[in-house]
Structure formats: C-alpha cells, structure tokens
Design a protein around this motif. Sequence first.
Motif, PDB file in Angstrom:
ATOM      1  N   ALA A  16      43.206 -29.860   7.417  1.00 40.37           N
ATOM      2  CA  ALA A  16      44.184 -28.852   6.992  1.00 40.37           C
ATOM      3  C   ALA A  16      45.216 -28.608   8.088  1.00 40.37           C
ATOM      4  O   ALA A  16      46.409 -28.477   7.809  1.00 40.37           O
ATOM      5  CB  ALA A  16      43.468 -27.544   6.632  1.00 40.37           C
ATOM      6  N   LEU A  17      44.760 -28.567   9.341  1.00 35.99           N
ATOM      7  CA  LEU A  17      45.696 -28.363  10.456  1.00 35.99           C
ATOM      8  C   LEU A  17      46.685 -29.518  10.544  1.00 35.99           C
ATOM      9  O   LEU A  17      47.875 -29.320  10.810  1.00 35.99           O
ATOM     10  CB  LEU A  17      44.927 -28.227  11.762  1.00 35.99           C
ATOM     11  CG  LEU A  17      44.124 -26.936  11.958  1.00 35.99           C
ATOM     12  CD1 LEU A  17      43.307 -27.015  13.243  1.00 35.99           C
ATOM     13  CD2 LEU A  17      45.046 -25.724  11.989  1.00 35.99           C
ATOM     14  N   PHE A  18      46.186 -30.735  10.328  1.00 36.47           N
ATOM     15  CA  PHE A  18      47.075 -31.893  10.378  1.00 36.47           C
ATOM     16  C   PHE A  18      48.101 -31.843   9.251  1.00 36.47           C
ATOM     17  O   PHE A  18      49.288 -32.089   9.467  1.00 36.47           O
ATOM     18  CB  PHE A  18      46.262 -33.183  10.291  1.00 36.47           C
ATOM     19  CG  PHE A  18      47.107 -34.415  10.198  1.00 36.47           C
ATOM     20  CD1 PHE A  18      47.695 -34.960  11.337  1.00 36.47           C
ATOM     21  CD2 PHE A  18      47.336 -35.030   8.974  1.00 36.47           C
ATOM     22  CE1 PHE A  18      48.493 -36.094  11.254  1.00 36.47           C
ATOM     23  CE2 PHE A  18      48.123 -36.158   8.877  1.00 36.47           C
ATOM     24  CZ  PHE A  18      48.705 -36.693  10.022  1.00 36.47           C
ATOM     25  N   MET A  19      47.644 -31.508   8.044  1.00 34.46           N
ATOM     26  CA  MET A  19      48.534 -31.509   6.895  1.00 34.46           C
ATOM     27  C   MET A  19      49.603 -30.427   6.974  1.00 34.46           C
ATOM     28  O   MET A  19      50.732 -30.617   6.523  1.00 34.46           O
ATOM     29  CB  MET A  19      47.726 -31.350   5.599  1.00 34.46           C
ATOM     30  CG  MET A  19      46.841 -32.543   5.281  1.00 34.46           C
ATOM     31  SD  MET A  19      47.738 -34.112   5.207  1.00 34.46           S
ATOM     32  CE  MET A  19      48.835 -33.802   3.814  1.00 34.46           C
ATOM     33  N   GLN A  20      49.255 -29.284   7.589  1.00 33.39           N
ATOM     34  CA  GLN A  20      50.226 -28.199   7.648  1.00 33.39           C
ATOM     35  C   GLN A  20      51.096 -28.260   8.897  1.00 33.39           C
ATOM     36  O   GLN A  20      52.019 -27.466   9.061  1.00 33.39           O
ATOM     37  CB  GLN A  20      49.505 -26.845   7.601  1.00 33.39           C
ATOM     38  CG  GLN A  20      48.726 -26.496   8.861  1.00 33.39           C
ATOM     39  CD  GLN A  20      47.883 -25.248   8.682  1.00 33.39           C
ATOM     40  OE1 GLN A  20      47.620 -24.819   7.564  1.00 33.39           O
ATOM     41  NE2 GLN A  20      47.469 -24.651   9.794  1.00 33.39           N
ATOM     42  N   ALA A  21      50.805 -29.234   9.778  1.00 32.83           N
ATOM     43  CA  ALA A  21      51.602 -29.361  10.991  1.00 32.83           C
ATOM     44  C   ALA A  21      53.000 -29.867  10.655  1.00 32.83           C
ATOM     45  O   ALA A  21      53.230 -30.510   9.623  1.00 32.83           O
ATOM     46  CB  ALA A  21      50.916 -30.308  11.975  1.00 32.83           C
ATOM     47  N   SER A  22      53.932 -29.594  11.548  1.00 34.53           N
ATOM     48  CA  SER A  22      55.296 -30.093  11.370  1.00 34.53           C
ATOM     49  C   SER A  22      55.315 -31.607  11.544  1.00 34.53           C
ATOM     50  O   SER A  22      54.386 -32.204  12.099  1.00 34.53           O
ATOM     51  CB  SER A  22      56.228 -29.447  12.396  1.00 34.53           C
ATOM     52  OG  SER A  22      55.859 -29.825  13.700  1.00 34.53           O
ATOM     53  N   TRP A  23      56.384 -32.246  11.066  1.00 33.24           N
ATOM     54  CA  TRP A  23      56.428 -33.706  11.119  1.00 33.24           C
ATOM     55  C   TRP A  23      56.423 -34.222  12.547  1.00 33.24           C
ATOM     56  O   TRP A  23      55.901 -35.299  12.825  1.00 33.24           O
ATOM     57  CB  TRP A  23      57.651 -34.224  10.359  1.00 33.24           C
ATOM     58  CG  TRP A  23      58.975 -33.842  10.982  1.00 33.24           C
ATOM     59  CD1 TRP A  23      59.697 -32.723  10.746  1.00 33.24           C
ATOM     60  CD2 TRP A  23      59.688 -34.603  11.959  1.00 33.24           C
ATOM     61  NE1 TRP A  23      60.837 -32.718  11.502  1.00 33.24           N
ATOM     62  CE2 TRP A  23      60.867 -33.868  12.260  1.00 33.24           C
ATOM     63  CE3 TRP A  23      59.476 -35.822  12.594  1.00 33.24           C
ATOM     64  CZ2 TRP A  23      61.800 -34.315  13.190  1.00 33.24           C
ATOM     65  CZ3 TRP A  23      60.400 -36.272  13.515  1.00 33.24           C
ATOM     66  CH2 TRP A  23      61.559 -35.515  13.796  1.00 33.24           C
ATOM     67  N   VAL A  24      56.972 -33.436  13.485  1.00 37.43           N
ATOM     68  CA  VAL A  24      56.966 -33.858  14.893  1.00 37.43           C
ATOM     69  C   VAL A  24      55.542 -33.907  15.423  1.00 37.43           C
ATOM     70  O   VAL A  24      55.122 -34.881  16.067  1.00 37.43           O
ATOM     71  CB  VAL A  24      57.826 -32.906  15.749  1.00 37.43           C
ATOM     72  CG1 VAL A  24      57.734 -33.298  17.227  1.00 37.43           C
ATOM     73  CG2 VAL A  24      59.272 -32.931  15.293  1.00 37.43           C
ATOM     74  N   VAL A  25      54.771 -32.852  15.142  1.00 41.27           N
ATOM     75  CA  VAL A  25      53.393 -32.799  15.624  1.00 41.27           C
ATOM     76  C   VAL A  25      52.549 -33.863  14.927  1.00 41.27           C
ATOM     77  O   VAL A  25      51.659 -34.471  15.534  1.00 41.27           O
ATOM     78  CB  VAL A  25      52.804 -31.392  15.399  1.00 41.27           C
ATOM     79  CG1 VAL A  25      51.350 -31.344  15.868  1.00 41.27           C
ATOM     80  CG2 VAL A  25      53.624 -30.350  16.149  1.00 41.27           C
ATOM     81  N   LYS A  26      52.819 -34.120  13.653  1.00 42.54           N
ATOM     82  CA  LYS A  26      52.103 -35.184  12.950  1.00 42.54           C
ATOM     83  C   LYS A  26      52.355 -36.534  13.606  1.00 42.54           C
ATOM     84  O   LYS A  26      51.430 -37.336  13.782  1.00 42.54           O
ATOM     85  CB  LYS A  26      52.535 -35.231  11.486  1.00 42.54           C
ATOM     86  CG  LYS A  26      51.934 -34.137  10.621  1.00 42.54           C
ATOM     87  CD  LYS A  26      52.399 -34.278   9.183  1.00 42.54           C
ATOM     88  CE  LYS A  26      51.811 -33.164   8.309  1.00 42.54           C
ATOM     89  NZ  LYS A  26      52.299 -33.244   6.919  1.00 42.54           N
ATOM     90  N   LEU A  27      53.599 -36.801  13.969  1.00 45.39           N
ATOM     91  CA  LEU A  27      53.910 -38.060  14.652  1.00 45.39           C
ATOM     92  C   LEU A  27      53.187 -38.154  15.991  1.00 45.39           C
ATOM     93  O   LEU A  27      52.689 -39.214  16.374  1.00 45.39           O
ATOM     94  CB  LEU A  27      55.422 -38.181  14.858  1.00 45.39           C
ATOM     95  CG  LEU A  27      56.263 -38.498  13.613  1.00 45.39           C
ATOM     96  CD1 LEU A  27      57.739 -38.526  13.964  1.00 45.39           C
ATOM     97  CD2 LEU A  27      55.840 -39.818  13.003  1.00 45.39           C
TER      98      LEU A  27
END
Length: 236
Positions: A17-28
């Motif tokens: 859930a934390l990964f999915m709700q993270a911003s695209w920068v943090v996901k990258l």
Amino acid sequence: MENIALAEPGAHLSIWALFMQASWVVKLVMLGLIAASVWSWAIIVDKLVAYARMRVSLDRFEQIFWSGQSLEELYRTLADRKTTGMGAIFVAAMREWKKSFEKGAKSPIGLQNRIDKAMDLALTREMEKLEGRLGFLATTGSAAPFIGLFGTVIGIMTSFQAIAASKNTSLSVVAPGIAEALLATAIGLLAAIPAVIAYNKLTSDAGKLGAKMEGFADEFSAILSRQIDEKVAQKV
C-alpha cells in the motif's frame, strides 16, 4: 466495528500500500533500488561460484604441473583448449617460447622479457575476469543509501504537503508520508549493506587468487630462465 476501524490504518501502511500510494518519484527510487539489489545479488552469487571454480582449477593445474609431466606434453594438451587461471598463463608463456625459438631467437634477455610480458598480459586478463562487475557492487554500496535518502526527503515533503492541504496534523495525515519515506530508506540500506560486505569479501578473494597466479608466473619464469641459460650454454 471499533476493531475494524483500528485495523484499517495498519492495512493502509502495508508495504504494498505504501508503494502504491507513493509519488512517482519515490516509486522510481524504490524500483531502482530493488533492481540494483537484485542485480547485486546476481553478481554476488555468480562471483562466489566463479571463484570456487577458479580455486579448484588452480589446485588441479598445480598438481598436474608439478607431477613431473614434461612442459611440451602439457602445452600440447592445453594449447587447443580454452584455459583459465594458471593454465592461461602457462599457455601464453609456452606459445611465446615456441614462437621465439622457431624464429631463431638470438637474445636470451629479450626472450625472457617477452615471456614475462606474455605472462603479465595473461595475468592481467585473468584478473579483469575475476574483478569484472565488482565495481557495480561498490557503486551500489556507496550510492544506494543516498538514493534512499532522496526518496526519504520526497516522502517527508509529501507529509508536509498533506498537512498544509488538510490543515490537520493528526497521525493519520502524517503517517503515510513518513512511512513511505522510511520505506525508501530501508530499501536503500537493504541494497547497500549486502553490496558493501560482498564487495569487500570478493575483492579480498580476487586478490588472493591473483597472488596465487602471480606466484606461479614468477616460478614458471624462473624455470624458463634456467632452460634458456641451458640452451645458450649448449650453443656455446
């Protein structure tokens, strides 16, 4: 109903859930660190297997070399094979030895220098194979924590933006961004720590294998030097 309400925040703070709700920068950032970690482990496993095979190969070649078998016979056995380690050094030296005598080498000093140069080049190539891709582990070990820290900063900025937008400082508003930030930091450390430990160990192991091959090159150079002196004495 109260138990369900208390369980929901925990569900929203799961890793997925934390990964999915993270911003695209943090996901990258997270995906990049995970990819670096996977590639680091692939290198680590590959090198551990390769070094183990190299140790066996060096021990086997030493047994054959010092068994009393003639150098010419051993060279004929290895010349047409794909050799590594001491075998590659031996073949390089013997090939230069035979080429020089076929062309009528006149200077024993020049012959010795060419043989030593051939062995040095073969040793360099073998060390390049042993140390190849270790630089990636060093880079991952040094850069991953800072990349994770970058994700941490972005996550904290997200928390402050959430506070500003909702004008609410409750934990339910702040927690997702902080947890997201800590997750990026954790992934960075998980990528960096094994890479640093493995780099130090593998570098040390490569150095030991290199020292063993270098010792053989020195011993073989001395053997060939004596044979060169004997051939010169026979001509005289």
